[in-house]
Design a protein around this motif. Structure first.
Motif, PDB file in Angstrom:
ATOM      1  N   GLU A  81      16.093  11.752  26.975  1.00  0.00           N
ATOM      2  CA  GLU A  81      16.518  13.233  27.097  1.00  0.00           C
ATOM      3  C   GLU A  81      16.888  13.766  25.907  1.00  0.00           C
ATOM      4  N   LEU A  82      17.836  13.067  25.205  1.00  0.00           N
ATOM      5  CA  LEU A  82      18.403  13.720  24.028  1.00  0.00           C
ATOM      6  C   LEU A  82      17.541  13.789  22.823  1.00  0.00           C
ATOM      7  N   GLY A  99      23.835  18.139  26.639  1.00  0.00           N
ATOM      8  CA  GLY A  99      23.210  17.217  25.447  1.00  0.00           C
ATOM      9  C   GLY A  99      23.558  17.499  23.919  1.00  0.00           C
ATOM     10  N   THR A 100      23.505  18.659  23.629  1.00  0.00           N
ATOM     11  CA  THR A 100      23.974  19.022  22.321  1.00  0.00           C
ATOM     12  C   THR A 100      25.164  18.451  21.911  1.00  0.00           C
ATOM     13  N   ALA A 230       9.388  11.167  24.860  1.00  0.00           N
ATOM     14  CA  ALA A 230      10.384  11.738  25.452  1.00  0.00           C
ATOM     15  C   ALA A 230      10.200  12.965  25.800  1.00  0.00           C
ATOM     16  N   MET A 231       9.512  13.783  25.200  1.00  0.00           N
ATOM     17  CA  MET A 231       9.241  15.213  25.581  1.00  0.00           C
ATOM     18  C   MET A 231       8.410  15.277  26.766  1.00  0.00           C
ATOM     19  N   ALA A 238      13.252  19.427  27.121  1.00  0.00           N
ATOM     20  CA  ALA A 238      12.488  20.279  25.771  1.00  0.00           C
ATOM     21  C   ALA A 238      12.186  21.724  26.046  1.00  0.00           C
ATOM     22  N   SER A 239      12.488  22.414  27.293  1.00  0.00           N
ATOM     23  CA  SER A 239      12.188  23.627  27.510  1.00  0.00           C
ATOM     24  C   SER A 239      13.547  24.319  28.530  1.00  0.00           C
ATOM     25  N   GLY A 240      13.069  24.042  29.958  1.00  0.00           N
ATOM     26  CA  GLY A 240      13.900  24.613  30.807  1.00  0.00           C
ATOM     27  C   GLY A 240      13.370  24.827  32.009  1.00  0.00           C
TER      28      GLY A 240
END
Length: 338
Positions: A81-82, A99-100, A230-231, A238-240
């Motif tokens: 996820e990171l 995550g950031t 990962a994506m 990667a989006s929401g």
């Protein structure tokens, strides 16, 4: 790809866009969206094209998977996820902000080291809640913060300077530019500044599709495959939640997809089939159905794409039409709109 094997930079010219979608109201064309579309086969051959797929253009955030590959090539050790967040245009949900911060913590840094533009969350619902709570624009909330945190982490791991990591001449950005050229197969036409402050590289729509195909079809364990996996496995990072690009990746097995501001969409399958779309006026309402029609052209089962056939046009609160790809792209429209 060796630098000597690269094609010349695409021409910087006024793109020769073509009609790609119509607004249909009560069976009549009310408006037209122009743009360009390319569909690649498994061997990289052009299966379909519309508009101008060879002119230089700015892919905006649709280039983020390529930027993430460049960082992995340079030693970025993130997974799951990171790593997905590193290629994200995220919605500003709490998991994205957390995550950031996790990426920054791994680098031994804080959000004060970020150089992206402070902003409110991208998702309208999240943004409204943020404002109601009296929260101000911040760098972690801005949709590119995961990419910027990963850039800082990559720079820290390589012993590169941090304060100027967004300078096009910085070793990090030179490495990213090299990966852009390698994966697109062409020299960069122009370098400018993206909305978040990072360097933005102009390539062709054809080159963007080629890059996505190479990432999606890469062998296991490669930097490209790590980013693609990962994506695909963490599409919401990667989006929401509720974003169409995450929905596309969930709906179509193995699909890698990324959107970008100003009506850009790229998507690719594990066998190398790929599509890329640019809507000339930047309209999301055309980007989604045109991308879905392009994927159907690439051989994706249309039944998997019905949720992306385009928004309904209302009259008096009742459906009276839709946004429909042009017949040249979609002879049998996914939408029931006449």
């Amino acid at each position: 790809m060796h630098s000597n094997d690269l094609a010349d930079a695409p021409a910087t010219r006024e793109p020769l866009h073509a009609p790609v979608a119509h607004l249909i109201r009560a069976g009549m064309i009310e408006g037209t969206h122009y743009g360009s579309v390319v569909v690649l086969g498994p061997e990289g051959d052009i299966r379909f094209q519309l508009g101008d797929i060879e002119a230089a253009f700015y892919p905006r955030s649709a280039l983020k998977p390529v930027q993430a590959v460049a960082m992995v090539r340079a030693g970025l050790p993130l997974e799951g996820e990171l790593l997905s967040l590193s290629a994200a245009s995220h919605s500003g949900e709490e998991r994205h902000l957390a995550g950031t911060r996790r990426i920054l913590e791994r680098a031994g840094l804080t959000e004060d080291d970020l150089r992206n533009v402070p902003d409110l969350p991208y998702d309208p619902v999240v943004r409204d809640n943020w404002v109601r709570e009296g929260r101000l624009p911040s760098r972690p909330a801005q949709n590119c913060s995961g990419k910027h945190a990963a850039m800082l982490y990559t720079a820290r791991l390589n012993g590169w300077s941090l304060h100027d990591y967004l300078d096009p001449g910085h070793p990090l950005q030179r490495a990213i530019a090299a990966s852009v050229e390698d994966l697109t197969g062409q020299r960069v036409a122009r370098v400018t500044v993206d909305g978040c402050g990072a360097p933005l590289f102009a390539v062709s729509l054809h080159g963007l599709a080629r890059a996505a195909a190479r990432i999606a079809s890469a062998p296991a364990g490669s930097p490209e495959r790590r980013v693609a996996d990962a994506m695909r496995e963490h599409a919401e990072m990667a989006s929401g939640s509720g974003r169409d690009v995450a929905g596309l990746m969930r709906a179509v097995p193995g699909l890698l997809a990324k959107d970008g501001f100003e009506g850009v969409q790229v998507a690719a399958l594990p066998d190398g089939r790929a599509v890329a779309v640019k809507i000339a006026d930047g309209a999301n309402r055309a980007r989604v159905p045109v991308a879905a029609a392009a994927l159907a052209r690439a051989g994706v089962d249309p039944e998997l794409l019905t949720a992306f056939a385009g928004e309904t046009l209302l009259g008096g609160g009742e459906p009276v039409g839709c946004v429909r790809p042009v017949r040249a792209l979609d002879p049998a429209p996914l939408s029931a709109c006449a």
